[in-house]
Design an enzyme around this catalytic site. Sequence first.
Site, short mmCIF file in Angstrom:
data_model
loop_
_atom_site.label_atom_id
_atom_site.label_comp_id
_atom_site.label_asym_id
_atom_site.label_seq_id
_atom_site.Cartn_x
_atom_site.Cartn_y
_atom_site.Cartn_z
N ASP A 9 -2.58 -3.04 -3.96
CA ASP A 9 -3.04 -2.70 -2.74
C ASP A 9 -4.35 -3.07 -2.44
OD1 ASP A 9 -3.17 -1.52 -0.01
OD2 ASP A 9 -4.41 0.17 -0.77
N ARG A 10 -5.00 -3.43 -1.18
CA ARG A 10 -6.13 -4.24 -1.18
C ARG A 10 -7.23 -2.96 -0.99
NH1 ARG A 10 -9.00 -7.79 3.04
NH2 ARG A 10 -9.50 -5.55 3.90
N ASP A 11 -7.37 -2.36 0.24
CA ASP A 11 -8.33 -1.60 0.60
C ASP A 11 -8.14 -0.37 -0.40
OD1 ASP A 11 -9.47 -3.30 2.37
OD2 ASP A 11 -7.78 -2.69 3.82
N TYR A 20 -11.02 -0.59 7.76
CA TYR A 20 -11.02 -1.84 8.70
C TYR A 20 -11.76 -2.79 8.10
CZ TYR A 20 -8.22 1.28 11.45
OH TYR A 20 -7.31 2.27 11.79
N ARG A 108 5.52 -3.89 7.04
CA ARG A 108 4.56 -2.70 6.78
C ARG A 108 4.89 -1.74 5.75
NH1 ARG A 108 0.11 -1.26 8.91
NH2 ARG A 108 -0.41 0.85 9.03
#
Length: 179
Positions: A9-11, A20, A108
């Site tokens: 996952d990134r964030d 964001y 998603r």
Amino acid sequence: MACKALLLDRDGVVNVDHGYVGDIGRFTFMDGIVTLTRHAVDRGFRVAVITNQSGIARGYFTEAAFLELSDWMRGMFLAQGVELAGVFHCPYHRSGTVGRYARDSFWRKPNPGMILEAARRLDLDLSRSVFLGDQTTDMAAAQAAGVPRRIMLAEAGAAPESAATLTIRHLADLIPHLA
């Protein structure tokens, strides 16, 4: 022969989740992410990022800005000796304010679409792969895609109910589990 992968996952995993994150000025790499990914690459894993990016649908930043940031991120990894095999993102969200992105999507998370597409495009063997995320939706997506090792990165004291097979507190805690 299909390759094993470390899917990230990134964030909250690759970078600090400031909420964001859509530009370089707000992007801060997580402590230990380069060491972890280098270790994975040295053990034959392909590394790919799998990230929901509802900030695009919400109009906080454009998809072009996200792609520019992703290119920069890939370059920063490469400068440290880690080639990212791919960055897969889902810009869609049903509550989005940008019309073309305001919808549901199989990509998603918690849906497995991005993971399955990464496996198809990168010739990945998901049965030998690892997914590292920080949300229950990450674990659900990885489970639905057939990834057997689902690692939850959770802050001290936080171990939410999820489909995780292991919960770690620091990125370095995963290193002994990658063989």
